[in-house]
Write a protein that holds these residues in place. Structure first.
Motif, PDB file in Angstrom:
ATOM      1  N   ILE A   1       0.861  -1.180   0.000  1.00 45.89           N
ATOM      2  CA  ILE A   1       0.000   0.000   0.000  1.00 45.89           C
ATOM      3  C   ILE A   1       0.896   1.228   0.000  1.00 45.89           C
ATOM      4  O   ILE A   1       1.835   1.314   0.795  1.00 45.89           O
ATOM      5  CB  ILE A   1      -0.906   0.014   1.245  1.00 45.89           C
ATOM      6  N   VAL A   2       0.622   2.183  -0.875  1.00 44.87           N
ATOM      7  CA  VAL A   2       1.356   3.448  -0.887  1.00 44.87           C
ATOM      8  C   VAL A   2       0.337   4.569  -0.663  1.00 44.87           C
ATOM      9  O   VAL A   2      -0.663   4.651  -1.390  1.00 44.87           O
ATOM     10  CB  VAL A   2       2.105   3.675  -2.210  1.00 44.87           C
ATOM     11  N   THR A   3       0.578   5.398   0.356  1.00 43.80           N
ATOM     12  CA  THR A   3      -0.374   6.451   0.699  1.00 43.80           C
ATOM     13  C   THR A   3       0.335   7.781   0.903  1.00 43.80           C
ATOM     14  O   THR A   3       1.545   7.839   1.132  1.00 43.80           O
ATOM     15  CB  THR A   3      -1.149   6.114   1.994  1.00 43.80           C
TER      16      THR A   3
ATOM     17  N   CYS B   1       5.139  10.370   1.508  1.00 40.07           N
ATOM     18  CA  CYS B   1       4.301   9.192   1.306  1.00 40.07           C
ATOM     19  C   CYS B   1       4.913   8.004   2.034  1.00 40.07           C
ATOM     20  O   CYS B   1       6.112   7.973   2.314  1.00 40.07           O
ATOM     21  CB  CYS B   1       4.094   8.899  -0.181  1.00 40.07           C
ATOM     22  N   THR B   2       4.065   7.037   2.331  1.00 34.83           N
ATOM     23  CA  THR B   2       4.463   5.901   3.153  1.00 34.83           C
ATOM     24  C   THR B   2       4.056   4.607   2.470  1.00 34.83           C
ATOM     25  O   THR B   2       3.004   4.537   1.831  1.00 34.83           O
ATOM     26  CB  THR B   2       3.805   5.975   4.545  1.00 34.83           C
ATOM     27  N   VAL B   3       4.888   3.574   2.618  1.00 37.08           N
ATOM     28  CA  VAL B   3       4.611   2.243   2.083  1.00 37.08           C
ATOM     29  C   VAL B   3       4.270   1.320   3.251  1.00 37.08           C
ATOM     30  O   VAL B   3       5.023   1.236   4.229  1.00 37.08           O
ATOM     31  CB  VAL B   3       5.815   1.691   1.303  1.00 37.08           C
ATOM     32  N   PHE B   4       3.121   0.627   3.152  1.00 35.95           N
ATOM     33  CA  PHE B   4       2.678  -0.310   4.179  1.00 35.95           C
ATOM     34  C   PHE B   4       2.595  -1.714   3.587  1.00 35.95           C
ATOM     35  O   PHE B   4       2.321  -1.886   2.393  1.00 35.95           O
ATOM     36  CB  PHE B   4       1.287   0.072   4.711  1.00 35.95           C
ATOM     37  N   ASP B   5       2.784  -2.715   4.451  1.00 38.78           N
ATOM     38  CA  ASP B   5       2.535  -4.089   4.056  1.00 38.78           C
ATOM     39  C   ASP B   5       1.034  -4.296   3.910  1.00 38.78           C
ATOM     40  O   ASP B   5       0.251  -3.914   4.787  1.00 38.78           O
ATOM     41  CB  ASP B   5       3.105  -5.047   5.101  1.00 38.78           C
ATOM     42  N   LEU B   6       0.598  -4.907   2.800  1.00 39.21           N
ATOM     43  CA  LEU B   6      -0.827  -5.053   2.525  1.00 39.21           C
ATOM     44  C   LEU B   6      -1.525  -5.916   3.564  1.00 39.21           C
ATOM     45  O   LEU B   6      -2.663  -5.625   3.962  1.00 39.21           O
ATOM     46  CB  LEU B   6      -1.015  -5.668   1.129  1.00 39.21           C
ATOM     47  N   HIS B   7      -0.872  -6.966   4.063  1.00 34.77           N
ATOM     48  CA  HIS B   7      -1.549  -7.935   4.926  1.00 34.77           C
ATOM     49  C   HIS B   7      -1.339  -7.679   6.415  1.00 34.77           C
ATOM     50  O   HIS B   7      -2.229  -7.971   7.213  1.00 34.77           O
ATOM     51  CB  HIS B   7      -1.111  -9.349   4.558  1.00 34.77           C
TER      52      HIS B   7
ATOM     53  N   VAL C   1      -6.928   5.679   6.198  1.00 31.22           N
ATOM     54  CA  VAL C   1      -6.957   4.740   5.071  1.00 31.22           C
ATOM     55  C   VAL C   1      -7.483   3.424   5.617  1.00 31.22           C
ATOM     56  O   VAL C   1      -6.983   2.925   6.634  1.00 31.22           O
ATOM     57  CB  VAL C   1      -5.555   4.554   4.460  1.00 31.22           C
ATOM     58  N   ARG C   2      -8.493   2.865   4.964  1.00 29.84           N
ATOM     59  CA  ARG C   2      -9.088   1.613   5.444  1.00 29.84           C
ATOM     60  C   ARG C   2      -8.899   0.506   4.410  1.00 29.84           C
ATOM     61  O   ARG C   2      -8.970   0.745   3.204  1.00 29.84           O
ATOM     62  CB  ARG C   2     -10.578   1.789   5.739  1.00 29.84           C
ATOM     63  N   LEU C   3      -8.680  -0.701   4.930  1.00 30.18           N
ATOM     64  CA  LEU C   3      -8.601  -1.894   4.109  1.00 30.18           C
ATOM     65  C   LEU C   3      -9.824  -2.748   4.413  1.00 30.18           C
ATOM     66  O   LEU C   3     -10.117  -3.035   5.579  1.00 30.18           O
ATOM     67  CB  LEU C   3      -7.314  -2.671   4.398  1.00 30.18           C
ATOM     68  N   TRP C   4     -10.566  -3.128   3.362  1.00 28.52           N
ATOM     69  CA  TRP C   4     -11.824  -3.839   3.514  1.00 28.52           C
ATOM     70  C   TRP C   4     -11.742  -5.234   2.912  1.00 28.52           C
ATOM     71  O   TRP C   4     -11.085  -5.433   1.883  1.00 28.52           O
ATOM     72  CB  TRP C   4     -12.952  -3.083   2.802  1.00 28.52           C
ATOM     73  N   ASP C   5     -12.436  -6.171   3.535  1.00 24.38           N
ATOM     74  CA  ASP C   5     -12.660  -7.474   2.941  1.00 24.38           C
ATOM     75  C   ASP C   5     -13.893  -7.363   2.045  1.00 24.38           C
ATOM     76  O   ASP C   5     -14.989  -7.061   2.529  1.00 24.38           O
ATOM     77  CB  ASP C   5     -12.868  -8.538   4.012  1.00 24.38           C
ATOM     78  N   VAL C   6     -13.724  -7.578   0.747  1.00 20.28           N
ATOM     79  CA  VAL C   6     -14.810  -7.351  -0.203  1.00 20.28           C
ATOM     80  C   VAL C   6     -15.977  -8.305   0.048  1.00 20.28           C
ATOM     81  O   VAL C   6     -17.143  -7.921  -0.043  1.00 20.28           O
ATOM     82  CB  VAL C   6     -14.292  -7.498  -1.655  1.00 20.28           C
ATOM     83  N   GLN C   7     -15.665  -9.548   0.398  1.00 17.71           N
ATOM     84  CA  GLN C   7     -16.724 -10.535   0.580  1.00 17.71           C
ATOM     85  C   GLN C   7     -17.637 -10.187   1.757  1.00 17.71           C
ATOM     86  O   GLN C   7     -18.867 -10.218   1.654  1.00 17.71           O
ATOM     87  CB  GLN C   7     -16.108 -11.920   0.792  1.00 17.71           C
TER      88      GLN C   7
ATOM     89  N   PRO D   1      -5.987  15.006   5.738  1.00 17.71           N
ATOM     90  CA  PRO D   1      -6.817  14.380   4.708  1.00 17.71           C
ATOM     91  C   PRO D   1      -5.970  13.564   3.734  1.00 17.71           C
ATOM     92  O   PRO D   1      -4.931  14.035   3.251  1.00 17.71           O
ATOM     93  CB  PRO D   1      -7.468  15.579   4.014  1.00 17.71           C
ATOM     94  N   VAL D   2      -6.395  12.336   3.458  1.00 22.47           N
ATOM     95  CA  VAL D   2      -5.631  11.442   2.580  1.00 22.47           C
ATOM     96  C   VAL D   2      -5.789  11.911   1.134  1.00 22.47           C
ATOM     97  O   VAL D   2      -6.899  12.110   0.642  1.00 22.47           O
ATOM     98  CB  VAL D   2      -6.116   9.989   2.736  1.00 22.47           C
TER      99      VAL D   2
END
Length: 415
Positions: free
Chosen positions: A8-10, A20-26, A293-299, A312-313
């Motif tokens: 993730i890059v934000t 900007c910052t790089v995050f691990d996706l999981h 910044v939010r990470l969502w489970d689509v299912q 503000p992002v």
């Protein structure tokens, strides 16, 4: 620990310590931070897997980092005005920026300004290339989205004014975001607008396929990789999921939450400025003016992670992690040149013309530069080399077809 496949890059508009910052996706852990100012909205770009670019908030400057040198700006590119949006072609050969109502197009390896497109009547708000780099789409505050064929806008004759391939003019208020799907020139394009609609277009014909009306203004839009769903970020903080596979889908519809795939992600408290989906389509990333910044489970439609920011992002994207992002001693294969601010007319019609490199093909326009001639030679040597390249392309096409046929047989083989 193995390097992640996706990151993730934000960026946000309030941080004092990093751009900007790089995050691990999981895991959500912070991996890298790039220093130097703040990035404006829709300008964070990963170029050719080797450089990170973004436009400086409130200044007419584009910042450029080597992907592994997080603490040092490689260079700053001064632009003719404030950059409102920035994008790079997937093949890494071209860079496009919106400056006021104009679109500026550069060739990356030479830094030459190839074209300035002034077809919009108000500021350009968003720019996206197709996945095959053959077209790009620009959206603006003039309610228009313009489809440009890349080969038609590269200017060798400065007296010629390029025209868009299609003018998408069904919105009644400014366009806030757009997204190009897969399949190159056959892709579908989604445009979001302050008129509370998201429209899906056929890029090849410019025809309107679908128009979805919402109760709020839509600030961001994206597809999942398979284009089963359309995700739309609202000004009220909600994210709307529209099923594109519904049997009852008509060209004009109003959004309603139901059991057929039309759902709402609830969690943000302010407008959603950016959306991105993971490569496998299971995770949705969203950035908002509520400074998260939010990470969502689509299912399940559940928020599985919330990353707090200092303001503000402005950008939030999921990208494939470049191989050299976590290798401090690596260097780009080709350093970035100095980017020109002005169109250069051909000098006498001789050497110094533009050589446009499109993927595996090398298309020579006019007369090639001395560098190109030194590599490929002149006259008969050039013809022989071109013939060899054409033969190699045909071989690669055959290999690709054989792989496709073999894969199809495996997938369709009865179990």
């Amino acid at each position: 620990m193995a390097a992640p496949l996706e990151v993730i890059v934000t960026s946000d508009s309030g941080s004092q310590l990093w751009n900007c910052t790089v995050f691990d996706l999981h895991s959500g852990s912070s991996l890298l931070s790039y220093r130097g100012g703040n990035s404006s909205t829709r300008t964070l770009v990963l170029l050719n897997g080797e450089h990170l670019l973004s436009a400086q908030l409130g200044k007419n400057v584009i910042n450029m980092w080597e992907i592994q040198r997080k603490d040092q700006l490689q260079q700053k590119m001064v632009c003719p005005g404030l950059v409102t949006c920035l994008t790079a072609s997937p093949n890494g050969l071209f860079l496009a920026a919106g400056v006021a109502e104009a679109v500026y197009l550069w060739e990356v390896y030479t830094g030459k300004l190839l074209s300035v497109l002034s077809r919009h009547y108000q500021d350009v708000t968003c720019l996206k290339f197709t996945d095959d780099s053959s077209h790009f789409v620009s959206g603006g505050k003039d309610n228009l989205a313009l489809v440009w064929r890349l080969s038609s806008v590269i200017q060798l004759d400065l007296s010629h004014t390029p025209e868009p391939r299609h003018v998408l003019s069904r919105h009644s208020l400014p366009i806030t975001d757009l997204h190009c799907g897969l399949m190159g020139a056959q892709a579908r394009v989604a445009t979001a607008s302050l008129d509370q609609t998201v429209k899906v277009w056929e890029l090849s014909s410019g025809a309107l396929i679908l128009s979805v009306l919402f109760d709020v203004e839509i600030m961001s839009v994206t597809f999942d990789p398979c284009e089963y769903f359309l995700f739309c970020g609202g000004s009220d903080g909600n994210i709307f999921q529209v099923s594109l596979c519904s049997q009852s889908l008509s060209r004009d519809k109003s959004f309603q939450s139901d059991n057929d795939g039309n759902q709402v992600f609830k969690g943000h408290r302010n407008l959603v400025t950016c959306l991105s989906v993971s490569m496998d389509g299971t995770l949705l990333l969203s950035g908002s003016h509520d400074e998260t910044v939010r990470l969502w489970d689509v299912q399940s439609k559940q928020s599985i992670r919330c990353l707090a920011h200092k303001g503000p992002v402005t950008n939030a994207i999921i990208v494939a992690a470049p191989a050299n992002m976590f290798l401090p001693d690596s260097r780009p294969a080709v350093p970035l040149p100095r980017f020109s601010r002005h169109l250069h007319a051909p000098e006498g019609g001789e050497s110094g013309e533009v050589c446009v490199r499109l993927g595996l093909y090398t298309q020579v326009i006019g007369f090639c530069s001395p560098v190109f001639q030194s590599v490929f030679g002149d006259g008969e040597n050039t013809k022989v080399r071109v013939a060899e390249l054409e033969e190699e392309v045909q071989t690669l096409k055959k290999v690709n077809k054989d792989l496709y046929d073999f894969s199809s047989q495996l997938l369709t083989k009865p179990t």
